[in-house]
Design a protein around this motif. Structure first.
Motif, short mmCIF file in Angstrom:
data_model
loop_
_atom_site.label_atom_id
_atom_site.label_comp_id
_atom_site.label_asym_id
_atom_site.label_seq_id
_atom_site.Cartn_x
_atom_site.Cartn_y
_atom_site.Cartn_z
N LEU A 130 0.86 -1.18 0.00
CA LEU A 130 0.00 0.00 0.00
C LEU A 130 0.90 1.23 0.00
O LEU A 130 1.58 1.51 1.00
N HIS A 131 0.94 1.93 -1.12
CA HIS A 131 1.76 3.14 -1.24
C HIS A 131 0.90 4.32 -0.81
O HIS A 131 0.03 4.79 -1.55
N ASP B 186 15.14 0.59 -6.14
CA ASP B 186 16.51 0.40 -5.66
C ASP B 186 16.58 -0.75 -4.66
O ASP B 186 17.59 -1.47 -4.59
N LEU B 187 15.54 -0.91 -3.87
CA LEU B 187 15.52 -1.98 -2.87
C LEU B 187 15.30 -3.35 -3.51
O LEU B 187 15.52 -4.37 -2.86
N GLY B 188 14.87 -3.37 -4.76
CA GLY B 188 14.66 -4.63 -5.44
C GLY B 188 13.27 -5.20 -5.27
O GLY B 188 13.07 -6.41 -5.38
N VAL B 189 12.29 -4.34 -4.98
CA VAL B 189 10.91 -4.82 -4.87
C VAL B 189 10.47 -5.35 -6.23
O VAL B 189 10.60 -4.66 -7.25
N ALA B 190 9.97 -6.56 -6.25
CA ALA B 190 9.59 -7.20 -7.51
C ALA B 190 8.48 -6.42 -8.20
O ALA B 190 7.53 -5.96 -7.55
N ARG B 191 8.62 -6.27 -9.51
CA ARG B 191 7.61 -5.53 -10.26
C ARG B 191 6.24 -6.21 -10.20
O ARG B 191 5.20 -5.56 -10.32
N GLU B 192 6.27 -7.54 -10.05
CA GLU B 192 4.99 -8.26 -10.03
C GLU B 192 4.25 -8.15 -8.70
O GLU B 192 3.11 -8.60 -8.58
N THR B 193 4.91 -7.57 -7.68
CA THR B 193 4.23 -7.41 -6.39
C THR B 193 3.07 -6.43 -6.56
O THR B 193 3.27 -5.28 -6.96
N PRO B 194 1.84 -6.86 -6.26
CA PRO B 194 0.69 -5.95 -6.42
C PRO B 194 0.83 -4.71 -5.53
O PRO B 194 1.36 -4.79 -4.42
N GLN B 195 0.36 -3.58 -6.04
CA GLN B 195 0.40 -2.34 -5.26
C GLN B 195 -0.93 -1.60 -5.39
O GLN B 195 -1.57 -1.65 -6.44
N ILE B 196 -1.31 -0.95 -4.31
CA ILE B 196 -2.45 -0.03 -4.32
C ILE B 196 -1.91 1.33 -3.90
O ILE B 196 -1.21 1.44 -2.89
#
Length: 429
Positions: A292-293, A315-325
């Protein structure tokens, strides 16, 4: 309490002055007005400081020895002396040579942006890991400076000593001693990290999805965390109010339980060594099933702040496929027309929710969106568990998937309505 502060005396306040160098080459990247406001807010986040003044100093280019030109140095000296300033906070990098020269010219202590953020981190860190991370970052920063310690701020709050003060342990003016301290802290930190990894491994055995709250500092993450969990986490109109992740279980409307994680706020121009030092603090984000951004949609630089957050996540390497709201928070601070426009814009975009964590407006649709991303299609199954399967039976009830249970001679038959992910996790227990 130091010997210089008798019992019952009021804590001494340090008068500070904030300077934002407006360097020509940086103007397109960072607006000076909001940058100065943010620097003042940073100063306000540190106990014991009174901001006596703040100003933008136009700079065509930084001067190698003094940062500012001689005329500007003399002009500022007059203002600082008249205002009885003891500490000047320069919103940007200051080299060791520049720091020593300015301190000599102005007869005050100088802290650059990194030094100030380190002070705030030291004041906010609570867990053993957080304290060690601050110590490591502070020693690495101080290693190149080795300036004589000055201010009373450290003894006032019993901190680390990288700014220091009378009666406090001084950072040794010997790089080998600092290197030894760094090695010792890293050894301690590795033990703490192993302990945390054990806790994380234990949590995976009861694997709830992790929902991580991230966002620019002061975006309202802790207020939203409190709203969703009822927890009494520090939530103030203050930069870096949260440094150590706080985690709580939250039940979604469907009964699915998730772990909600509140994290340290991001900020523009955060030095690389500080991001690295606090990487472990943000590791929950790396393992999150959903991010949750949280954005302060009422802030004039909301979009620029959001870009900073996205860049740090990358930069932290959060996977692009991780869902975000993307959570557009603080709609209560907007005038009615602007609020209606923001809510309409959020409705037009997938993965965007407009809320006020303070009033609770929009929380139900946000929870529905979270549920929609985490609570996949369910299937109904019947399971037979014997009397020795108490742990797995408890797990099913804790997940909220049991619709019925019929005891029999050698155990019981449960009717469950679960997702494929829950079934997979159940089989691994």
């Amino acid at each position: 309490m130091s010997p210089a502060e008798p019992a019952g005396s009021e804590p001494r306040i340090t008068r500070a002055w904030v300077l934002h160098p407006d360097i020509s080459s940086d103007r397109e990247r960072r607006a000076s007005g909001p940058a100065l406001e943010e620097a003042v807010a940073l100063a306000g986040a540190l106990p014991g400081l009174e901001v006596a003044g703040a100003e933008i100093v136009p700079l065509a280019r930084p001067r190698a020895g003094y940062l500012f030109g001689s005329g500007k140095i003399d002009e500022l000296k007059e203002r600082l002396t008249e205002a009885e300033v003891e500490l000047v906070l320069i919103d940007g990098p200051v080299s060791p040579v520049q720091q020593r020269n300015l301190e000599k010219a102005w007869k005050v202590k100088i802290l650059d942006r990194t030094g100030l953020i380190l002070e705030i981190f030291a004041d906010r860190a609570r867990t053993r890991e957080g304290v060690l991370q601050v110590e490591l970052a502070a020693l690495s920063y101080q290693r190149t400076r080795l300036v004589r310690a000055w201010t009373h701020l450290e003894r006032q709050r019993g901190g680390l000593g990288f700014v220091g003060g009378p009666g406090e342990t001084q950072i040794e003016a010997d790089r080998r001693a600092i290197d030894e301290a760094i090695t010792r802290i890293r050894r301690q930190l590795s033990k703490v990290v192993k302990t945390r990894d054990l806790h994380r491994a234990a949590r995976r055995k009861v694997p709830f999805p992790i929902v991580a709250l991230v966002g620019y500092t002061n975006a309202g993450k802790s207020t939203l965390f409190n709203r969703l969990t009822g927890a009494e986490v520090l939530a103030k109109d203050m930069l870096f109010a949260t440094l150590d992740p706080t985690m709580r279980a939250v039940a979604l409307p469907t009964g699915l339980k998730v772990i909600l994680s509140d994290t340290v706020g991001f900020i523009s121009d955060l030095p690389t060594q500080l991001v690295a030092a606090f990487r472990a603090t943000l590791e929950e984000v790396l393992e999150a099933d959903l991010i949750l951004h949280v954005r302060d949609i009422a802030h004039p630089d909301s979009e620029a702040q959001a870009e900073d957050v996205r860049a740090i996540l990358a930069d932290l390497g959060v996977a692009r496929e991780t869902p975000q709201i993307e959570v557009w928070n603080k709609t209560d601070l907007l005038d009615p027309d602007r609020r209606a426009a923001v809510e309409a814009a959020a409705a037009r975009h997938d993965g965007v929710e407009a809320i006020s964590a303070w009033t609770g407006q929009g929380i139900e649709p946000l929870l529905a969106a979270v549920t929609g991303l985490l609570d996949e299609t369910r299937q109904r199954r019947e399971l037979h568990l014997d009397h020795g399967d108490g742990r797995r039976r408890a797990w099913l009830y804790d997940q909220g998937v049991v619709e019925g249970e019929a005891p029999d001679d050698d155990g019981s038959t449960l009717t469950v309505n679960w997702t494929a992910r829950q079934e997979q996790r159940f089989r691994s227990l």
